[in-house]
Structure formats: structure tokens, C-alpha cells
Design a protein around this motif. Sequence first.
Motif, PDB file in Angstrom:
ATOM      1  N   ASP A  37       0.848  -1.201   0.000  1.00 46.49           N
ATOM      2  CA  ASP A  37       0.000   0.000   0.000  1.00 46.49           C
ATOM      3  C   ASP A  37       0.884   1.251   0.000  1.00 46.49           C
ATOM      4  O   ASP A  37       0.399   2.373  -0.124  1.00 46.49           O
ATOM      5  N   ILE A  59      -9.080  -0.380  -1.674  1.00 47.36           N
ATOM      6  CA  ILE A  59      -9.126  -1.696  -2.336  1.00 47.36           C
ATOM      7  C   ILE A  59      -9.019  -1.517  -3.851  1.00 47.36           C
ATOM      8  O   ILE A  59      -8.290  -2.246  -4.521  1.00 47.36           O
ATOM      9  N   ASP A  65      -1.049  -5.928  -0.224  1.00 42.18           N
ATOM     10  CA  ASP A  65      -1.513  -5.360   1.043  1.00 42.18           C
ATOM     11  C   ASP A  65      -3.022  -5.197   1.082  1.00 42.18           C
ATOM     12  O   ASP A  65      -3.636  -4.738   0.116  1.00 42.18           O
ATOM     13  N   MET A  66      -3.601  -5.535   2.223  1.00 44.38           N
ATOM     14  CA  MET A  66      -4.963  -5.085   2.534  1.00 44.38           C
ATOM     15  C   MET A  66      -4.786  -3.647   3.026  1.00 44.38           C
ATOM     16  O   MET A  66      -4.059  -3.402   3.990  1.00 44.38           O
ATOM     17  N   ALA A  69      -9.245  -2.069   5.829  1.00 43.57           N
ATOM     18  CA  ALA A  69      -9.989  -3.037   4.999  1.00 43.57           C
ATOM     19  C   ALA A  69     -10.262  -4.341   5.753  1.00 43.57           C
ATOM     20  O   ALA A  69     -11.235  -5.035   5.454  1.00 43.57           O
ATOM     21  N   HIS A  70      -9.389  -4.665   6.733  1.00 43.15           N
ATOM     22  CA  HIS A  70      -9.564  -5.915   7.483  1.00 43.15           C
ATOM     23  C   HIS A  70     -10.285  -5.675   8.803  1.00 43.15           C
ATOM     24  O   HIS A  70     -10.398  -6.580   9.629  1.00 43.15           O
ATOM     25  N   VAL A  98     -14.950  -7.764   4.724  1.00 43.60           N
ATOM     26  CA  VAL A  98     -13.514  -8.103   4.640  1.00 43.60           C
ATOM     27  C   VAL A  98     -13.300  -9.149   3.547  1.00 43.60           C
ATOM     28  O   VAL A  98     -12.401  -9.017   2.708  1.00 43.60           O
ATOM     29  N   SER A 147     -13.371  -7.807   0.087  1.00 40.77           N
ATOM     30  CA  SER A 147     -12.104  -7.124  -0.224  1.00 40.77           C
ATOM     31  C   SER A 147     -11.007  -8.136  -0.558  1.00 40.77           C
ATOM     32  O   SER A 147     -10.255  -7.957  -1.526  1.00 40.77           O
ATOM     33  N   VAL A 148     -10.919  -9.191   0.254  1.00 41.94           N
ATOM     34  CA  VAL A 148      -9.903 -10.238  -0.003  1.00 41.94           C
ATOM     35  C   VAL A 148     -10.147 -10.842  -1.388  1.00 41.94           C
ATOM     36  O   VAL A 148      -9.212 -11.023  -2.185  1.00 41.94           O
ATOM     37  N   ILE A 198      -8.952  -8.520  -4.193  1.00 47.48           N
ATOM     38  CA  ILE A 198      -7.489  -8.503  -4.331  1.00 47.48           C
ATOM     39  C   ILE A 198      -6.990  -9.814  -4.963  1.00 47.48           C
ATOM     40  O   ILE A 198      -6.131  -9.805  -5.854  1.00 47.48           O
ATOM     41  N   VAL A 244      -2.548 -12.201   0.750  1.00 49.95           N
ATOM     42  CA  VAL A 244      -2.707 -10.819   1.232  1.00 49.95           C
ATOM     43  C   VAL A 244      -1.795 -10.595   2.438  1.00 49.95           C
ATOM     44  O   VAL A 244      -1.458 -11.538   3.154  1.00 49.95           O
ATOM     45  N   ILE A 294      -1.488  -8.304   5.978  1.00 49.35           N
ATOM     46  CA  ILE A 294      -2.330  -7.543   6.900  1.00 49.35           C
ATOM     47  C   ILE A 294      -1.462  -6.984   8.025  1.00 49.35           C
ATOM     48  O   ILE A 294      -0.715  -7.723   8.674  1.00 49.35           O
TER      49      ILE A 294
END
Length: 262
Positions: free
Chosen positions: A43, A60, A82-83, A87-88, A95, A98-99, A102, A110, A112
Motif C-alpha cells: 500500500d 481496495i 496489502d490489505m 480493509a480488514h 472483509v 475485499s480479499v 485482491i 494478502v 495484513i
Amino acid sequence: MKTIQGLLKLKNQDEKISMVTCYDFTSAKIVNESDIDLVLVGDSAAMVIHGYENTIPASINMMATHVSAVHRGLPNKFLVADMPFLAHRKDRDTVMISVETIMKAGANSVKIEGGKGHIDIIRHIVESGVPVMGHLGLTPQSVNMVGGWKVQGRTDDVATQLIQDAQDLEKAGIFALVLEMVPADLAKKVTEGLDIPTIGIGAGPDTSGQVLVLQDLLGMNPEFNPTFLRKYADGFSVIKDALNEFTSDVKSGNFPNEEESF
Ligand code: KIV
């Protein structure tokens, strides 16, 4: 090395792991041909590519755009993404969406930041078949909480918490752990207490591997000179000199020449 099993093998053979960030297709094609073991769409893209002051503006959508570009240029390497900020820390369904975004963009896993407060969701992501890399020490998404880009774990309390978080994360199933800006002796202790590999940035020589931001190691920013950084090229001067040479050739009429014309 295209699997988490391959990564573990490197650690078990005492071979150090090299990881680099990457954010775009052209760079990914170069990294793909290199000896680098592992690639991260960090990120840090928010800062390095988009010019923000920290990683908080990463979203995201921003991450998925970079992951998809890197993935297309990087068939040979294991890709971690990266999350981004918070986002987590949403409800489980959000969540997981979002995963999914990605991973469908082309990531193999991912990453975190932090541990405390989201161990359960990390366990759930791992149990859903998605490898998770942890990240402790300086976690840039918490920059407002920790008060700047500072070494973490200098006091006994913070060091003890970091060791505990690392063990909780390992139990939750992470396959590797980034340690950022922690004293070398603490990074060594954390590494010795885990079966999974640790990847350091500003964490001394005793982690299982090292990660740097691609543009940092290429020397693209002459103003960025933290203690932990070694620059392997003077990318800033190489590019600036090429641009100046091009300008000079254009102005003198030296470019294009006959062979470069139709
Ligand atoms: O976002 C990033 O580039 C990172 C690395 C510094 C580990 O998290």
C-alpha cells in the motif's frame, strides 16, 4: 519460487529470502526476470506512485488496479498484496469481499498489518484458502497512533507485546511475517521463536529475509535516505541524464536521424 511451501523451504535451508515491492506492469516484467524470491504490491503505492504523504489513502480499488498490472507482468513469482487501511477491520463479509477482489486481481496472498484485534479474521481468511502474511513493528497504517515513522519495540512492554502478537499470528496460520523498524536484537528473538520466515525492513540482519521498496533500492528519490536503506543504483540521475540527453538531441536537431525516420 511460486508457492508458500517454496518460501518455507528457503527458510528451512537457511537461505535468505529477498522481497521487493512492485506496482506496475513494466517494472513487474523486470522483477519477473530477476532473482527476487517474493514480490509485494504494497500500500506504499499510495506514497511512491500516487504521491500521498502516508499509506492511509490506499483503497481496495487502488490496490486491485496495481495488483492486476503487476500480475500480468509477473508469471514466475509469488505475489503478496496489502490489505489497505481498515480493509480488514470491517464486518466479516465486507472483509472477505475485499480479499476476494485482491485475489481475483491476481494476488497469491494478502498482507495484513498488526495482530491484536484481528487474529480471528486472519484465521478465517487463512481457513478460506488465502495465504496471509503478517506485518508487525512499525505498521504505517497506524502512523497517527504511533506518532510518526519511528523504531518500535525499544521498551520492554512494546517488545513483549510484539513477541506475543507474532506468536498469535503464527498460530492463526500466517505463512510469513514482515518486521518493520524494530531493533535488530528484538527481530532476532522474534525470528528464533517462530517456525515461519520473517522478512525485515529496518530490522537488522537476523530475519529470514529482507524487503525494500523497489524505487528506494533503485535510488529514485535522492531525498529519501533512512538508515535502513541501501541504494543499489542511482536511478534518479540515470533517468534525469537520459531525459536531458534526449532534450539536447531534440534541440540540436540530432534526433531523429535518417534511420529513425520513415
Ligand atoms: O507497503 C509496503 O511497501 C510495505 C513494505 C515496506 C513491507 O508494507
